[in-house]
Design a protein around this motif. Structure first.
Motif, short mmCIF file in Angstrom:
data_model
loop_
_atom_site.label_atom_id
_atom_site.label_comp_id
_atom_site.label_asym_id
_atom_site.label_seq_id
_atom_site.Cartn_x
_atom_site.Cartn_y
_atom_site.Cartn_z
N TRP A 100 90.72 2.40 101.94
CA TRP A 100 90.15 2.66 103.17
C TRP A 100 88.67 3.18 103.11
CZ3 TRP A 100 90.19 7.44 106.53
CH2 TRP A 100 89.51 7.36 107.75
N ARG A 103 86.66 1.34 100.42
CA ARG A 103 86.83 -0.04 100.26
C ARG A 103 85.45 -0.86 100.07
NH1 ARG A 103 90.52 -4.27 101.76
NH2 ARG A 103 92.23 -2.60 101.87
N PRO A 104 84.29 -0.30 101.06
CA PRO A 104 83.14 -1.00 101.04
C PRO A 104 82.45 -1.25 99.68
CG PRO A 104 83.50 0.43 102.97
CD PRO A 104 84.42 0.78 102.13
N PRO A 107 85.17 -4.20 94.67
CA PRO A 107 85.31 -5.58 94.96
C PRO A 107 86.70 -5.85 95.77
CG PRO A 107 85.16 -5.14 92.67
CD PRO A 107 85.33 -3.72 93.33
N ALA A 108 86.38 -6.68 96.83
CA ALA A 108 87.54 -6.82 97.65
C ALA A 108 88.66 -7.50 97.25
CB ALA A 108 86.87 -7.71 98.81
N ASP A 109 88.50 -8.28 96.02
CA ASP A 109 89.64 -9.12 95.63
C ASP A 109 90.39 -8.15 94.54
OD1 ASP A 109 87.54 -8.92 93.85
OD2 ASP A 109 87.91 -10.78 92.57
N ILE A 111 91.21 -4.82 95.44
CA ILE A 111 91.56 -3.55 96.14
C ILE A 111 93.09 -3.28 95.72
CG2 ILE A 111 91.95 -2.38 98.17
CD1 ILE A 111 89.06 -2.31 97.35
N ASP A 112 93.98 -4.26 95.81
CA ASP A 112 95.44 -4.25 95.91
C ASP A 112 95.72 -3.92 94.57
OD1 ASP A 112 95.93 -4.34 98.65
OD2 ASP A 112 96.35 -6.50 98.09
#
Length: 352
Positions: A100, A103-104, A107-109, A111-112
Motif C-alpha cells: 500500500w 506501492r507507487p 515495480p508493480a509486477d 509487489i506480491d
C-alpha cells in the motif's frame, strides 16, 4: 564473534556491489548458472546453502530439549513470538508498507513477490547467530541451546504450512511441491546430516573433534553465504541499478518487525518474572531470522531474479547491525528490567 563475523555487514555490502557490477557487466554468465537446475532447484545454490547451514546445525544438541522445563516461561514466550506473532506481523507489515504505502515507488509486477519474500524471511527463527547474541547479553546458555533445538524441531513441520497459509492469504499462488521440496532439502536433510556428523564426531573424538571440525567449517559457511549473495545480486543487477530505492524501502518493514518482536518478547518476560539472562536471548531469538533458509526457499519458490529473493537478502544486509542494536538495548536496560515487580518476586522465591 570473530573479526570476520563482526564485520559481516561490510562483507555483505561489498558482495552486493560485486554481484551487481558483475551481473550488469556479464549477464550471460549468470544466466548460464541459473540454467543449472533440477526440479526447480539450482544446483550451485543448493551446494552453497548446505555449506552455510550444516556447520550451524552441527552445533545444535537436540538432547537439550530435555532442559526445556527449566525455563518454561521464557521458552513459552519465545515460541509465542516466533510462531504466533512474527510471521503474521511481518505479513501485516508487508501488506501495509509494500502493498500500500510504498506501492507507487516499487515495480508493480514485483509487489506480491516482495511480500512473499518478507513472509518467508519471518517464518523461520534464527538458529546460529543467536548464540553470538546470547553470549553478548550474558544469556543463560542452556536456555539458548534448548530454545534453538526446539525451534529447529518445530521448523521441520511448521515452516511450510505457515508460509503456505500466509502466501495464500496474500493471494499469492503457492507452489506446494516446490515448498515441500525446499523444506526437505534445506531443513530435514541438513538436520539429519548434521546430527549424524555430530554423533560420529562425539563418539570418535569427543568435544575436541567437534570443535576442530567447526573451526574448519565455519569460515566455509560464511564464504558460502557471501558467494550466494554475489550470485543473487548478480541476477538482480540490472533491476537494482535501475531502482536503487527498492532495498531501502524493503528494509522498513524488516526493521519495524525486529524492534517490535524483540521488544514484545522482552516485556513479556519481564511481566512474567523471568530472569534477565533468559529475557535477553528470548528477545533476540524472537526477533532474528534464519536468513540462510529464507534465501534458499525464496530462490527455489520464485527464482533468482524475483523480488522475493531480493527481499530475503535485504534481511541479511541489515541483520547484524540491527541485532547488535537490540543487544545494546537489552544490556543497557538490565537495571530497569530487574526492578520489575514480577522479576523481584521471582528472584526472592528462588533465594528462598
Amino acid at each position: 564473534m570473530s573479526t570476520f563475523e563482526r564485520y559481516l555487514t561490510v562483507w555483505v555490502f561489498l558482495c552486493i556491489l560485486v554481484g551487481v557490477s558483475l551481473g550488469y557487466a556479464l549477464p550471460g554468465v549468470f544466466h548460464a548458472i541459473a540454467a543449472l537446475e533440477v526440479a526447480k532447484v539450482n544446483l550451485p545454490v543448493a551446494v552453497l546453502i548446505w555449506l552455510m547451514i550444516i556447520p550451524m546445525l552441527i552445533k545444535i544438541d537436540f538432547a537439550a530439549l530435555g532442559q526445556v522445563s527449566r525455563h518454561w516461561r521464557g521458552i513459552g514466550i519465545t515460541l509465542f513470538i516466533n510462531w504466533a506473532i512474527k510471521p503474521f506481523s511481518m505479513a501485516l507489515l508487508g501488506w501495509l508498507f509494500i502493498g500500500w504505502l510504498f506501492r507507487p515507488l516499487l515495480p508493480a509486477d514485483q509487489i506480491d513477490s516482495y511480500i512473499a519474500g518478507l513472509i518467508i524471511l519471518a517464518a523461520a527463527p534464527c538458529t546460529a547467530m543467536v548464540f553470538v547474541w546470547s553470549n553478548l547479553t550474558k544469556g543463560e546458555p542452556h536456555f539458548t541451546l534448548s530454545q534453538v533445538a526446539l525451534n529447529d524441531a518445530i521448523m521441520v513441520v511448521a515452516f511450510a504450512p505457515i508460509v503456505g497459509l500466509l502466501l495464500g492469504l496474500s493471494a499469492i499462488t503457492v507452489p506446494w511441491d516446490t515448498l515441500i521440496l525446499s523444506v526437505v532439502l534445506y531443513i530435514v536433510l541438513p538436520v539429519i546430516a548434521a546430527q549424524l556428523i555430530r554423533r560420529q564426531l562425539l563418539a570418535s573424538g569427543g568435544e575436541r573433534a567437534l570443535e576442530d571440525l567447526l573451526k574448519i567449517l565455519q569460515p566455509a559457511s560464511l564464504v558460502a553465504l557471501l558467494t550466494t549473495l554475489v550470485l543473487l545480486f548478480g541476477f538482480q543487477g540490472e533491476q537494482i541499478i535501475a531502482q536503487p530505492m527498492v532495498i531501502a524501502l524493503l528494509a522498513v518493514p524488516i526493521l519495524i518487525q525486529v524492534y517490535f518482536n524483540s521488544g514484545l518478547a522482552y516485556l513479556l518476560n519481564r511481566a512474567t518474572g523471568e530472569a534477565h539472562c533468559v529475557a535477553g536471548p528470548s528477545a533476540l531469538i524472537g526477533a532474528s531470522n534464519f536468513f540462510e533458509l529464507a534465501v534458499a526457499a525464496a530462490i527455489s519458490l520464485f527464482g533468482f531474479q524475483s523480488g522475493a529473493a531480493l527481499a530475503t537478502v535485504v534481511g541479511v544486509l541489515i541483520e547484524v547491525p540491527v541485532m547488535l542494536s537490540v543487544v545494546w538495548i537489552v544490556n543497557r536496560s538490565k537495571t530497569w528490567y530487574e526492578t520489575g515487580a514480577s522479576v523481584r518476586a521471582a528472584a526472592t522465591e528462588t533465594k528462598a
